[in-house]
Design an enzyme around this catalytic site. Structure first.
Site, short mmCIF file in Angstrom:
data_model
loop_
_atom_site.label_atom_id
_atom_site.label_comp_id
_atom_site.label_asym_id
_atom_site.label_seq_id
_atom_site.Cartn_x
_atom_site.Cartn_y
_atom_site.Cartn_z
N ASP A 1 48.29 10.52 46.25
CA ASP A 1 49.83 9.54 45.95
C ASP A 1 48.96 8.70 47.28
OD1 ASP A 1 50.95 11.91 45.46
OD2 ASP A 1 53.18 11.23 45.34
N ASP B 1 53.63 7.90 53.94
CA ASP B 1 54.03 6.65 52.77
C ASP B 1 53.65 4.91 53.96
OD1 ASP B 1 53.11 7.58 50.42
OD2 ASP B 1 55.51 8.81 50.59
N1 GLY Z 1 54.30 8.68 46.61
C1 GLY Z 1 55.54 9.64 45.59
C2 GLY Z 1 55.73 8.97 44.37
O1 GLY Z 1 54.78 8.97 43.32
O2 GLY Z 1 56.63 9.69 43.66
#
Ligand code: GLY
Length: 379
Positions: free
Chosen positions: A157, A100
């Site tokens: 994601d 992330d």
């Molecule tokens: N990337 C984690 C979420 O969408 O909660």
């Protein structure tokens, strides 16, 4: 208007823009350079002080940069710069970072670089991209999601983190980084996205051999279910993959994901259920999925022909109109969009205001007002 909306809708967006400005200007002066996540007792706390490497810590700065781009007011810029500087300590603690880094530095350093040409920001973005590229596993052709024992897990994601690699590949003249993004996208097409337009959240590989193991359950109801924010990541992520590669297969995948999402939300007045394949009761919703999908649908609409565009624009509009009922526009109260859910199995951040809901709501409104920061990428 690039999205071809009528005068009445344009007026509606002008009104929304005014409310957004009043809200975020006051909030910005009140909060300074904190990193909000979910309000506690109605007030934001600083997630950056509790957990600096949390994946959500870039979204508020992303909103501030969007507002700086739209209104050119120094208060937005100063607050965003403060957050970006605070995140330097997270780069130093890089062992705690995961895939992330895209969410963290695209909305902070890369936005800053695009808007101001700040060379330090460019270096921060490239550093973060190097961390993301370093998570690539060539045996399974995937970017590893998290740390700890889950070495073989990749998740939908991550499609939203890949623009960091596309950007850095251009900046650094490093085609290898673009190739890593493409390899991960191909993997997602094969093992994460399903042929019917729905999406798994996760896939698990043997990290040594790259052999496919299974698709475990994730933030949705169960394995095989359909977590709505994951569906919105698929729409937006695949549309972005098309933006950077012009590979028709990615555009087609974005369309399949969009059609699946649109069909499901049409059954619930365009408010996404937290999971489209969960028991009827309890009813859990996730407005962040609606706001994110609206941005993804608008991105998708920019890559299709004139007569196809209205399908995606009008659906984005319906998603945005639906979530208005959950918006708190009082400038003296923290956060805007209520009804967001982080995951199915955790009550503490289910059906509450979550910062990424506000980010995507801001982006969607500014997209319709032709003031979106992404316009810079097109130039
Ligand atoms: N990337 C984690 C979420 O969408 O909660």
């Amino acid at each position: 208007m690039p999205y071809g909306i009528d005068n009445e809708t344009e007026e509606w967006f002008k009104g929304l823009e005014k409310k957004l400005y009043a809200k975020l200007k006051t909030q910005c002066l009140r909060l300074g350079s904190i990193m909000p996540y979910v309000p506690e007792h109605g007030c934001y706390y600083d997630m950056g002080a509790r957990e600096l490497t949390a994946w959500t810590n870039g979204f508020y700065a992303g909103m501030l940069w969007q507002m700086y781009h739209a209104f050119k007011e120094e208060e937005f810029r100063r607050a965003a710069e403060g957050i970006e500087e605070r995140l330097d300590a997270a780069l130093e603690e890089f062992v705690k970072l995961d895939h992330d880094v895209g969410f963290l530095w695209l909305h902070t350093a890369v936005a800053d670089w695009r808007l101001t040409g700040n060379e330090t920001s460019r270096k921060r973005g490239l550093h973060a991209a190097g961390i993301l590229a370093g998570r690539y596993n060539p045996a399974g052709h995937y970017i590893r999601a998290w740390n700890g024992v889950r070495q073989g897990v990749a998740i939908v994601d991550c499609l939203m983190n890949l623009p960091l690699l596309y950007w850095a590949a251009q900046e650094n003249e490093s085609p290898a980084w673009k190739q890593i993004a493409i390899e991960h996208t191909e993997m997602a097409l094969r093992y994460i996205l399903r042929p019917d337009g729905s999406s798994n959240h996760m896939v698990d590989f043997d990290p040594e051999t790259g052999e496919y193991k299974d698709n475990p359950g994730g933030q949705g109801y169960e394995s095989g279910s359909s977590w709505s924010r994951g569906q919105s990541w698929a729409i937006y992520g695949m549309a972005l993959a098309y933006r950077y590669t012009k590979n028709q297969a990615y555009l087609d995948a974005a369309k399949r994901s969009a059609h699946y999402f649109m069909a499901n939300v049409s059954l619930n007045d365009y408010i996404p259920l937290l999971d489209f394949r969960a028991p009827k009761e309890p009813v859990y919703i996730d407005t962040t999925a609606g706001a994110c999908a609206a941005c993804g649908l608008l991105e998708l609409s920019e890559h299709v022909g004139e007569y196809e565009k209205p399908l995606y624009v009008q659906s984005a509009l319906r998603c945005l109109k639906a979530v208005q009922a959950f918006c708190e526009w009082d400038p003296d109260k923290d956060s805007i969009l209520d009804g967001g859910s982080a995951r199915y199995d955790r009550a503490s951040d289910r059906q509450v205001p979550i910062i990424y809901g506000d980010y995507f709501l801001t982006e969607a409104i500014l997209r319709f007002r032709e003031k979106n920061i992404f316009d810079l990428v097109k130039k």
